[in-house]
Design a protein around this motif. Structure first.
Motif, PDB file in Angstrom:
ATOM      1  N   TYR A  98      33.920  35.673 -11.300  1.00 26.12           N
ATOM      2  CA  TYR A  98      33.404  36.774 -10.467  1.00 26.12           C
ATOM      3  C   TYR A  98      31.880  36.674 -10.347  1.00 26.12           C
ATOM      4  N   GLU A  99      31.261  36.251 -11.432  1.00 28.82           N
ATOM      5  CA  GLU A  99      29.797  36.127 -11.411  1.00 28.82           C
ATOM      6  C   GLU A  99      29.364  34.980 -10.498  1.00 28.82           C
ATOM      7  N   VAL A 100      30.065  33.870 -10.579  1.00 28.56           N
ATOM      8  CA  VAL A 100      29.756  32.729  -9.702  1.00 28.56           C
ATOM      9  C   VAL A 100      29.903  33.135  -8.230  1.00 28.56           C
ATOM     10  N   LYS A 101      30.895  33.984  -7.957  1.00 31.84           N
ATOM     11  CA  LYS A 101      31.152  34.434  -6.579  1.00 31.84           C
ATOM     12  C   LYS A 101      30.218  35.556  -6.140  1.00 31.84           C
ATOM     13  N   GLY A 102      29.366  36.001  -7.042  1.00 31.85           N
ATOM     14  CA  GLY A 102      28.378  37.025  -6.686  1.00 31.85           C
ATOM     15  C   GLY A 102      28.893  38.448  -6.707  1.00 31.85           C
ATOM     16  N   LEU A 103      30.060  38.659  -7.321  1.00 32.71           N
ATOM     17  CA  LEU A 103      30.637  40.003  -7.366  1.00 32.71           C
ATOM     18  C   LEU A 103      30.030  40.849  -8.470  1.00 32.71           C
ATOM     19  N   ILE A 104      29.602  40.206  -9.530  1.00 36.08           N
ATOM     20  CA  ILE A 104      28.957  40.896 -10.643  1.00 36.08           C
ATOM     21  C   ILE A 104      27.746  40.062 -11.066  1.00 36.08           C
ATOM     22  N   THR A 105      26.864  40.704 -11.812  1.00 38.76           N
ATOM     23  CA  THR A 105      25.683  39.977 -12.296  1.00 38.76           C
ATOM     24  C   THR A 105      25.481  40.279 -13.774  1.00 38.76           C
ATOM     25  N   ILE A 118      34.493  45.646 -11.729  1.00 35.27           N
ATOM     26  CA  ILE A 118      35.698  44.865 -12.038  1.00 35.27           C
ATOM     27  C   ILE A 118      36.955  45.692 -11.763  1.00 35.27           C
ATOM     28  N   ALA A 119      36.914  46.988 -12.029  1.00 35.58           N
ATOM     29  CA  ALA A 119      38.068  47.845 -11.717  1.00 35.58           C
ATOM     30  C   ALA A 119      38.360  47.794 -10.216  1.00 35.58           C
ATOM     31  N   ILE A 120      37.309  47.859  -9.417  1.00 31.79           N
ATOM     32  CA  ILE A 120      37.486  47.802  -7.954  1.00 31.79           C
ATOM     33  C   ILE A 120      38.004  46.430  -7.534  1.00 31.79           C
ATOM     34  N   ILE A 121      37.469  45.375  -8.129  1.00 27.33           N
ATOM     35  CA  ILE A 121      37.931  44.021  -7.804  1.00 27.33           C
ATOM     36  C   ILE A 121      39.430  43.892  -8.091  1.00 27.33           C
ATOM     37  N   LYS A 122      39.848  44.366  -9.249  1.00 29.58           N
ATOM     38  CA  LYS A 122      41.259  44.245  -9.635  1.00 29.58           C
ATOM     39  C   LYS A 122      42.171  45.021  -8.685  1.00 29.58           C
ATOM     40  N   VAL A 123      41.780  46.240  -8.349  1.00 31.21           N
ATOM     41  CA  VAL A 123      42.598  47.052  -7.436  1.00 31.21           C
ATOM     42  C   VAL A 123      42.644  46.395  -6.052  1.00 31.21           C
ATOM     43  N   ALA A 124      41.493  45.942  -5.585  1.00 29.39           N
ATOM     44  CA  ALA A 124      41.436  45.320  -4.257  1.00 29.39           C
ATOM     45  C   ALA A 124      42.294  44.055  -4.221  1.00 29.39           C
ATOM     46  N   GLN A 125      42.231  43.266  -5.278  1.00 24.88           N
ATOM     47  CA  GLN A 125      43.041  42.040  -5.320  1.00 24.88           C
ATOM     48  C   GLN A 125      44.532  42.366  -5.285  1.00 24.88           C
ATOM     49  N   LYS A 126      44.932  43.449  -5.947  1.00 24.32           N
ATOM     50  CA  LYS A 126      46.346  43.846  -5.910  1.00 24.32           C
ATOM     51  C   LYS A 126      46.786  44.155  -4.485  1.00 24.32           C
ATOM     52  N   MET A 127      45.835  44.629  -3.666  1.00 30.10           N
ATOM     53  CA  MET A 127      46.148  44.949  -2.265  1.00 30.10           C
ATOM     54  C   MET A 127      46.042  43.721  -1.368  1.00 30.10           C
ATOM     55  N   GLY A 128      45.705  42.573  -1.941  1.00 29.22           N
ATOM     56  CA  GLY A 128      45.607  41.353  -1.144  1.00 29.22           C
ATOM     57  C   GLY A 128      44.249  41.148  -0.509  1.00 29.22           C
ATOM     58  N   VAL A 129      43.252  41.929  -0.933  1.00 30.15           N
ATOM     59  CA  VAL A 129      41.895  41.753  -0.402  1.00 30.15           C
ATOM     60  C   VAL A 129      41.294  40.524  -1.090  1.00 30.15           C
ATOM     61  N   SER A 130      40.732  39.628  -0.302  1.00 24.13           N
ATOM     62  CA  SER A 130      40.184  38.395  -0.873  1.00 24.13           C
ATOM     63  C   SER A 130      38.864  38.677  -1.593  1.00 24.13           C
ATOM     64  N   LEU A 131      38.500  37.788  -2.489  1.00 24.79           N
ATOM     65  CA  LEU A 131      37.223  37.928  -3.198  1.00 24.79           C
ATOM     66  C   LEU A 131      36.065  37.876  -2.209  1.00 24.79           C
ATOM     67  N   GLN A 132      36.240  37.105  -1.159  1.00 20.54           N
ATOM     68  CA  GLN A 132      35.205  37.003  -0.122  1.00 20.54           C
ATOM     69  C   GLN A 132      34.997  38.367   0.569  1.00 20.54           C
ATOM     70  N   GLU A 133      36.100  39.043   0.864  1.00 18.19           N
ATOM     71  CA  GLU A 133      36.005  40.364   1.504  1.00 18.19           C
ATOM     72  C   GLU A 133      35.390  41.385   0.546  1.00 18.19           C
ATOM     73  N   ILE A 134      35.753  41.292  -0.727  1.00 17.11           N
ATOM     74  CA  ILE A 134      35.203  42.219  -1.724  1.00 17.11           C
ATOM     75  C   ILE A 134      33.696  41.991  -1.854  1.00 17.11           C
ATOM     76  N   ALA A 135      33.301  40.731  -1.911  1.00 14.57           N
ATOM     77  CA  ALA A 135      31.872  40.409  -2.018  1.00 14.57           C
ATOM     78  C   ALA A 135      31.113  40.945  -0.811  1.00 14.57           C
ATOM     79  N   ALA A 136      31.700  40.798   0.369  1.00 16.21           N
ATOM     80  CA  ALA A 136      31.049  41.299   1.585  1.00 16.21           C
ATOM     81  C   ALA A 136      30.908  42.817   1.530  1.00 16.21           C
ATOM     82  N   ALA A 137      31.950  43.483   1.022  1.00 19.60           N
ATOM     83  CA  ALA A 137      31.900  44.952   0.918  1.00 19.60           C
ATOM     84  C   ALA A 137      30.815  45.383  -0.074  1.00 19.60           C
ATOM     85  N   PHE A 138      30.714  44.688  -1.189  1.00 20.69           N
ATOM     86  CA  PHE A 138      29.681  45.019  -2.187  1.00 20.69           C
ATOM     87  C   PHE A 138      28.288  44.774  -1.611  1.00 20.69           C
TER      88      PHE A 138
END
Ligand code: FES
Length: 151
Positions: free
Chosen positions: A32-39, A58-78
């Motif tokens: 997640y850190e490499v992908k820029g989602l957390i620091t 991380i809680a948001i990442i986990k929930v979003a992933q369960k819904m099929g949201v990609s890490l790329q989309e999560i990173a863009a949202a953050f």
């Protein structure tokens, strides 16, 4: 002078501490850190240290992933959040509504795909002309056969 309460509040977490609190593998936290989602920051011993807001991220990442949201989309949202801050309750409301719409679209597409698949079970033709899975976007088929665009 800081009180004991304020010292506790600013205490940072090790990667093991984050893993224990979130139930996420250390390797995933690094990912997640490499992908820029957390620091994190490095302490004097060159070990990663995380502030407590990483738990919410991380809680948001986990929930979003369960819904099929990609890490790329999560990173863009953050990244779209002001100063790339950790999502607040209001931010989460907005994100979850947006991702629900996306999930609704995926469900409709998958339902359509499942129905098309039902037509194929027991067939096996994989015909370019009649199989809905082989050529699902054949919008020109209603205009006749052959190279419609070149007539
Ligand atoms: S395999 Fe025959 S219709 Fe799809």
């Amino acid at each position: 002078m800081k009180t004991k309460q304020s010292l506790t509040t600013v205490k940072e977490l090790s990667v093991g501490g984050v893993a224990k609190r979130t139930g996420v593998a250390i390797s995933a936290i690094h990912f997640y850190e490499v992908k820029g989602l957390i620091t994190s920051r490095r302490n004097q011993g060159n070990q990663r240290r995380y502030t407590h807001d990483v738990l919410r991220r991380i809680a948001i990442i986990k929930v979003a992933q369960k819904m099929g949201v990609s890490l790329q989309e999560i990173a863009a949202a953050f990244k779209a959040l002001p100063r790339q801050r950790t999502p607040t309750k209001k931010d989460w409301d907005s994100l979850s509504r947006q991702w629900k719409e996306s999930l609704d679209v995926k469900i409709r597409l998958l339902t359509h795909l499942r129905d098309d698949l039902s037509e194929c079970i027991g067939c096996g033709c994989l015909s370019i002309d009649s199989c809905p899975l082989r050529n699902p976007d054949d919008v020109l088929s209603s205009k006749g056969s052959g190279p419609i665009l070149f007539q």
